[in-house]
Design an enzyme around this catalytic site. Structure first.
Site, PDB file in Angstrom:
ATOM      1  N   GLU A   1       0.889  -1.058   0.023  1.00 25.02           N
ATOM      2  CA  GLU A   1       0.049   0.009   0.020  1.00 25.02           C
ATOM      3  C   GLU A   1       1.004   1.357  -0.103  1.00 25.02           C
ATOM      4  OE1 GLU A   1      -3.631   1.450   2.954  1.00 25.02           O
ATOM      5  OE2 GLU A   1      -1.754   1.019   3.878  1.00 25.02           O
TER       6      GLU A   1
ATOM      7  N   LYS B   1      -9.895   0.412  -1.168  1.00 25.10           N
ATOM      8  CA  LYS B   1      -9.896   0.265   0.035  1.00 25.10           C
ATOM      9  C   LYS B   1     -11.360   0.590   0.734  1.00 25.10           C
ATOM     10  CE  LYS B   1      -7.261   0.870   4.558  1.00 25.10           C
ATOM     11  NZ  LYS B   1      -6.107   1.767   5.111  1.00 25.10           N
TER      12      LYS B   1
ATOM     13  N   CYS C   1      -4.352  -3.150   4.524  1.00 20.00           N
ATOM     14  CA  CYS C   1      -3.879  -2.654   5.828  1.00 20.00           C
ATOM     15  C   CYS C   1      -4.879  -3.073   6.886  1.00 20.00           C
ATOM     16  CB  CYS C   1      -3.359  -1.253   5.597  1.00 20.00           C
ATOM     17  SG  CYS C   1      -2.609  -0.568   6.964  1.00 20.00           S
TER      18      CYS C   1
END
Length: 637
Positions: free
Chosen positions: A389, A449, A500
């Site tokens: 990321e 995301k 994440c």
């Protein structure tokens, strides 16, 4: 003196009947009787005496009557101090179960200490003891938040601890029921669910299950996901506490050694006792178990041994039964995955440094180094490559320089590559994107995301927060969440992209697997938290997800820890932190779904409803008992 309540949520859980008096100390005998008790015995010859706290708690786990206030003495300071020490020790032990220490056995031990510190006290006191235990646990467990600021750290821990306080208040009720370790485990799952939901999207970090990345409890993830693992850990801890306390609140059993025989009840020999504690034969049994004639009654040692041994055996059985959970087998298919960790120049909140494109160049150069190692025969040829990321700090859609650097490195390695980028959405927003980059055609399919980090990727209550905290302006453009799962076609496979923070959320990972993602690919940027306890905690989550869904997990991080986790939760390879590194790993491709993947949140809901229903039943019994005892006292008067 009234006790402080750490939140109105704890006060709401206190039943009317439970506020009348403090319950007796678990494991402690009754204090020596004073004049009031003698008056009660004399009055008992002609009328029924006022019930004691033991009378209320001993009958099927019902709450004490309101009249118990007249005869129950408050808990001593030494006992209260013991509760505080046990709660603090439990919180510290629970922290030790989490990485980087990773002493996973400390999780049930810590929860057992917390349960023991709460057992036998009323909901109001249980609430602040539970809050204390949470503070001791979460302050070190979430110490990585200090990279943002100590004020944020304190506010986060203080807010999250309220959920533990509410759980503790409800636990004080279910301790009065038979089989209370089961209901306690259900309440623990309910608490973790609630704090994963609110406020502002919830914060599922530091759930008990996430201390079990590779332990005897881990296989439960394949049956019921993360919630079932948390339940198993909490149940084991509660059973250990029950074994130490040496009793349970089953109907017809005494909660406390030395409690007076109920009026009208029969002894083990079949004789009936009157309201003054006198048997049919006319002998009286005192608090020490001695009759008027000096003979001591049998202590019931065998029953005490059983009451201790049974929960201990069950506590040991809970983790051992995890070994019986069936594991899916290998499906005979595998791919080579290249993992790149490029590192960043700065630290903390300024980890990406001041020089434009430095993070982009670091990862492009490390990708070219991987390609060179493949050409030299040092590494096998990858089928795909994964970058972290934020592996580019410049939007490749809008900046030709960034686009060219990425394309050159992907052409050099010669296979489809997953790039992590922050891209502009309009003029005011952005998205954290997993972008498929083809060596021939360039950027293609992508995943945005879904679970955004509050105050990191967007600012809740923006106007107020920006006015109060200057640091909130570092967020810059506000991120917008995606609305689709992360299944992306990458070469010969469809990978499951997870970004994440999302690895902590059950539904996000589960929907990505259900959409066909295999293996799972976790792209993460931990640069602001490098060398803290966040990276190893996040790796433990990946281990649990691997077992939960029968998927290999590949993690690519900007500064570490990049890793490869096998489908059975073992870390096969990992990097050090704050270094540039790369590798090619052989990863199995599995498509068989576990029971946890299929049933989704059903086990979690079943456990939560079980715990909540038990608390409701205990509260109802307490109010009913309190009303009945209050009426009896009025009639006696």
């Amino acid at each position: 003196m009234p006790e402080p309540v750490p939140g109105c949520v704890a006060e709401a859980a206190v039943p009317a009947a439970g506020r009348a008096a403090e319950e007796p100390v678990p494991g402690a005998g009754r204090a020596a009787e004073g004049p009031e008790a003698e008056v009660g015995r004399e009055a008992g010859r002609g009328a029924e005496p006022a019930p004691t706290a033991e009378d209320g708690a001993g009958q099927g786990g019902e709450a004490q009557g309101q009249a118990a206030e007249a005869v129950t003495k408050p808990e001593s300071r030494w006992v209260l101090l013991g509760r505080v020490v046990a709660a603090a020790a439990g919180g510290l032990a629970l922290f030790a179960a989490f990485p980087p220490l990773g002493w996973w056995l400390c999780a049930p031990l810590g929860i057992g200490l917390i349960a023991g510190s709460l057992h036998g006290t009323r909901p109001r006191r249980a609430a602040w003891i539970g809050y204390l235990a949470a503070l001791v646990f979460l302050l070190p467990a979430l110490a990585w938040v200090r990279s943002i600021g100590d004020d944020v750290w304190f506010m986060l821990v203080g807010t999250e601890s309220l959920f533990y306080a509410a759980m503790a208040a409800m636990a004080a009720l279910v301790f009065r029921l038979p089989a209370w370790p089961l209901w306690f485990g259900g309440l623990w799952v309910l608490m973790e669910w609630a704090r994963s939901l609110v406020p502002i999207g919830g914060f599922p970090w530091a759930r008990a299950a996430f201390s079990q990345g590779e332990s005897l409890f881990t296989p439960y993830a394949a049956l019921g996901g993360v919630p079932l693992v948390s339940f198993a850990v909490a149940l084991c801890g509660a059973l250990l506490a029950q074994a130490v306390l040496g009793r349970h609140t089953a109907p017809g059993r005494r909660l406390h050694a030395g409690s007076r025989t109920d009026p009208g009840s029969r002894t083990d020999s079949g004789s009936r006792t009157d309201s003054g504690g006198r048997t049919d034969s006319g002998s009286r049994t005192d608090l020490g178990g001695r009759t008027d004639s000096g003979r001591r009654t049998p202590p019931g040692g065998r029953a005490v041994l059983v009451r201790r041994a049974a929960p201990l055996a069950l506590a040991l059985a809970v983790p051992l039964l995890g070994l019986a959970v069936p594991r899916p087998g290998d499906e005979g298919r595998a791919i080579n995955v290249g993992i790149v960790q490029g590192n960043v120049p700065g630290e903390g909140m300024y980890a990406l440094g001041d020089e434009p494109a430095v993070v982009l160049r670091n990862h492009a150069n490390e990708t070219k180094r991987l390609a060179q190692a493949v050409r030299e025969g040092k590494l096998p040829r990858p089928d795909l490559v994964v970058l972290p990321e934020n592996s580019t700090d410049i939007d490749p859609y809008r900046d030709e320089y960034a686009r060219q650097i990425i394309h050159d490195s992907v052409q050099d390695v010669g296979v489809p590559t997953l790039v992590g980028a922050v891209v502009a959405i309009g003029t005011e927003h952005r998205a954290t994107r997993s972008l498929v980059w083809d060596p021939v055609t360039g950027p293609g399919d992508y995943y945005d995301k879904q679970r955004l980090v509050p105050f990191g990727e967007y600012t809740p209550f923006k106007e107020i927060v920006l006015a109060l905290w200057e640091r909130a302006g570092l967020v810059g453009r506000q991120s917008v969440p995606g609305d689709q799962p992360g299944d992306l076609k990458l070469g010969r496979v469809t990978i499951g992209a997870v970004n994440c923070y999302e690895v902590a959320y059950d539904d996000t990972v589960r929907e990505t697997v259900r959409a066909g993602g295999t293996p799972l690919v976790v792209q993460t940027n931990n640069a602001s938290y490098a060398l803290s306890n966040l990276p190893p905690q996040q790796l433990a989550m990946s281990q649990l997800r691997a077992v939960e869904h029968n998927r290999a997990v590949v993690t690519a991080a900007t500064t570490g820890i990049s890793a490869y986790v096998t489908p059975d939760g073992k870390v096969s390879w990992q990097t050090r932190e704050r270094v540039a590194d790369m590798n090619v790993v052989r990863v199995p491709v599995r498509t068989e779904q576990t029971l946890a993947t299929k049933v989704g949140a059903l086990p979690e809901w079943a456990l939560m409803v079980m715990g909540a229903a038990a608390a409701a039943v205990a509260a109802w019994h307490g109010r009913r008992r309190g009303g009945r005892m209050g009426g009896r006292m009025r009639n006696d008067g």
